[in-house]
Design a protein around this motif. Structure first.
Motif, short mmCIF file in Angstrom:
data_model
loop_
_atom_site.label_atom_id
_atom_site.label_comp_id
_atom_site.label_asym_id
_atom_site.label_seq_id
_atom_site.Cartn_x
_atom_site.Cartn_y
_atom_site.Cartn_z
N ASP A 192 76.89 16.90 8.69
CA ASP A 192 78.18 16.54 8.10
C ASP A 192 79.25 16.57 9.19
O ASP A 192 79.73 17.63 9.58
CB ASP A 192 78.52 17.51 6.98
CG ASP A 192 79.81 17.15 6.25
OD1 ASP A 192 80.41 16.11 6.58
OD2 ASP A 192 80.21 17.91 5.35
N TYR A 193 79.63 15.38 9.69
CA TYR A 193 80.54 15.28 10.82
C TYR A 193 81.66 14.29 10.52
O TYR A 193 81.44 13.25 9.93
CB TYR A 193 79.79 14.80 12.07
CG TYR A 193 78.59 15.66 12.40
CD1 TYR A 193 78.72 16.79 13.19
CD2 TYR A 193 77.33 15.34 11.90
CE1 TYR A 193 77.62 17.58 13.49
CE2 TYR A 193 76.23 16.12 12.18
CZ TYR A 193 76.38 17.25 12.97
OH TYR A 193 75.30 18.03 13.24
N THR A 194 82.86 14.63 10.96
CA THR A 194 84.01 13.75 10.83
C THR A 194 84.61 13.54 12.22
O THR A 194 85.02 14.49 12.87
CB THR A 194 85.10 14.34 9.92
OG1 THR A 194 84.53 14.63 8.64
CG2 THR A 194 86.25 13.36 9.75
N ARG A 195 84.63 12.30 12.67
CA ARG A 195 85.15 12.02 14.00
C ARG A 195 86.67 11.96 13.96
O ARG A 195 87.26 11.22 13.18
CB ARG A 195 84.59 10.70 14.55
CG ARG A 195 84.87 10.52 16.03
CD ARG A 195 84.04 9.43 16.65
NE ARG A 195 84.40 8.10 16.18
CZ ARG A 195 83.82 6.99 16.64
NH1 ARG A 195 82.84 7.08 17.52
NH2 ARG A 195 84.20 5.81 16.18
N LEU A 196 87.31 12.73 14.85
CA LEU A 196 88.77 12.79 14.93
C LEU A 196 89.31 11.97 16.09
O LEU A 196 90.48 11.57 16.08
CB LEU A 196 89.23 14.24 15.07
CG LEU A 196 88.75 15.20 13.98
CD1 LEU A 196 89.26 16.61 14.26
CD2 LEU A 196 89.20 14.72 12.61
N GLY A 197 88.48 11.72 17.09
CA GLY A 197 88.91 10.95 18.24
C GLY A 197 87.73 10.59 19.12
O GLY A 197 86.70 11.26 19.09
N SER A 198 87.89 9.52 19.91
CA SER A 198 86.84 9.13 20.85
C SER A 198 87.46 8.30 21.96
O SER A 198 88.62 7.90 21.88
CB SER A 198 85.74 8.32 20.13
OG SER A 198 86.27 7.08 19.66
#
Length: 375
Positions: free
Chosen positions: A168-174
């Motif tokens: 369960d992952y939520t990307r905040l920036g890349s």
């Protein structure tokens, strides 16, 4: 197959023994790990065969050379890992392998080896996302409860993710263009420092003045948590061209570049910390950094201070487990197995496999530009 799971599905006292195989880029690696849950992990062996010498003349990883080396080394590395562990193949609970993202030739080599072993031994196959291996890697050394903010920073990735639970992952920036690790490698190549670039830049930086060369800090002050390193990489090349190209220039440019990368990573991560606290409130207590660039000592010190100033504890895997390794793949595979999640032998190798599919669809850029081997 569902991807949300918990260690609670592992029966109390059950002992899982998992062989992990990693071959996503230029390290051929195998590891045997004993797992009784997130608080009880024992690495019985961790063998890594580097390809640095083969790729050094080219100043970077050549996919065809990497794939050929994996094919030649994989069987021997697995055998060595089993021998060092003192365990028999029959005692294994499952076989895990990176099945993406990465250079597809290498991924296929490792995954095929795992499939062959799983079939021959009649053991479960565990197809692991390489990024999830990095995300869980701090647990190789100590418990790291969910949720935590993860900075994944390597040659192929620069991402900030909220790790809410296993799977369960939520990307905040890349990164919108190049990964931080690529910027290290390309800067080292421009100055003739040798390959791999990261460790060599760090060595030269120790001799230089980090304030001697003016370099940009992309996205500084922007109200988001994304990164950009292409302009910084170009600025280093221009600074080198304009210099006298002496050892002093190598040291000063390296030190200035390393400081600039640290500034960018710290400033962008600070933005993500605020977002993470908004998401998790009082549970937003932990910050994790993982990936090959996390082995940089100056960067670790900077990020440690950032965590402290934001009231968060700092976690990072031991230096030897920052770069690609099979222990993290075995750990992720064991967690999947504990949850009853296994994969069919027909599972395919994937050159791209983002952890957060929703964010990836909205903003697909991730490492080595939009065509990266580990996007």
């Amino acid at each position: 197959m569902t991807t949300n799971f918990s260690d609670e599905t592992l029966p109390s006292g059950q002992d899982l023994l998992v062989l992990g195989i990693e071959s996503s880029c230029d390290e051929t690696a195998a590891s045997v790990l004993r797992y009784r849950g997130e608080d009880d992990v024992e690495i019985l062996s961790s063998i890594i065969a580097s390809q640095d010498e083969a790729h050094a003349p080219f100043g970077g990883v050549v996919p065809e050379i990497a794939a050929r080396a994996h094919m030649q080394k994989i069987d021997g590395i697995v055998e060595q890992a089993m021998d060092v562990s003192g365990m028999s193949y029959e005692s294994l609970s499952g076989v895990a392998a990176t099945s993406g993202p990465g250079l597809i030739g290498g991924v296929i080599s490792g995954l095929l080896a795992a499939k062959g072993l799983a079939l021959a031994l009649d053991k479960p196959l565990l197809a692991v996302n390489h990024l999830e291996g990095h995300a869980l890697s701090p647990r190789l050394a100590e418990p790291c409860p969910f949720p935590y903010l993860l900075l994944l920073v390597s040659g192929g990735h620069t991402q900030l993710l909220s790790v809410n639970g296993l799977g369960d992952y939520t990307r905040l920036g890349s990164t919108v263009d190049d990964a931080a690790g690529e910027a290290f490698d390309k800067s080292a190549k421009v100055m003739g420092l040798g390959f791999p670039g990261g460790p060599n830049v760090e060595k030269w930086a120790a001799k230089g003045d980090p304030k001697s060369v003016k370099l940009p800090r992309p996205f500084k002050g922007r109200d988001h948590a994304d990164f950009s390193f292409a302009g910084l990489k170009t600025a280093v090349a221009r600074a080198w061209e304009a210099s006298e190209q002496t050892d002093k220039a190598k040291a000063d440019i390296s030190a200035s570049f390393q400081r600039a990368v640290s500034d960018v990573l710290a400033e962008r991560t600070g933005k993500a910390m605020a977002m993470f606290k908004d998401m998790h409130g009082e549970d937003a207590k932990r910050f994790v950094v993982a990936g090959g660039v996390a082995a940089n000592k100056a960067l670790r010190e900077r990020l440690t201070q950032l965590a402290i100033s934001n009231g968060m504890s700092f976690f990072a895997p031991p230096l030897k487990f920052c770069t690609d390794n099979a222990a993290m793949i075995a750990l992720a595979g064991a967690a999947k197995l504990a949850a009853g999640q296994t994969d069919e032998l027909g599972v395919k190798a994937r050159p791209r496999w983002p952890l957060d599919n929703a964010a990836a669809k909205a903003n697909p850029a991730s490492g080595y530009g939009k065509k990266g081997p580990k996007s």
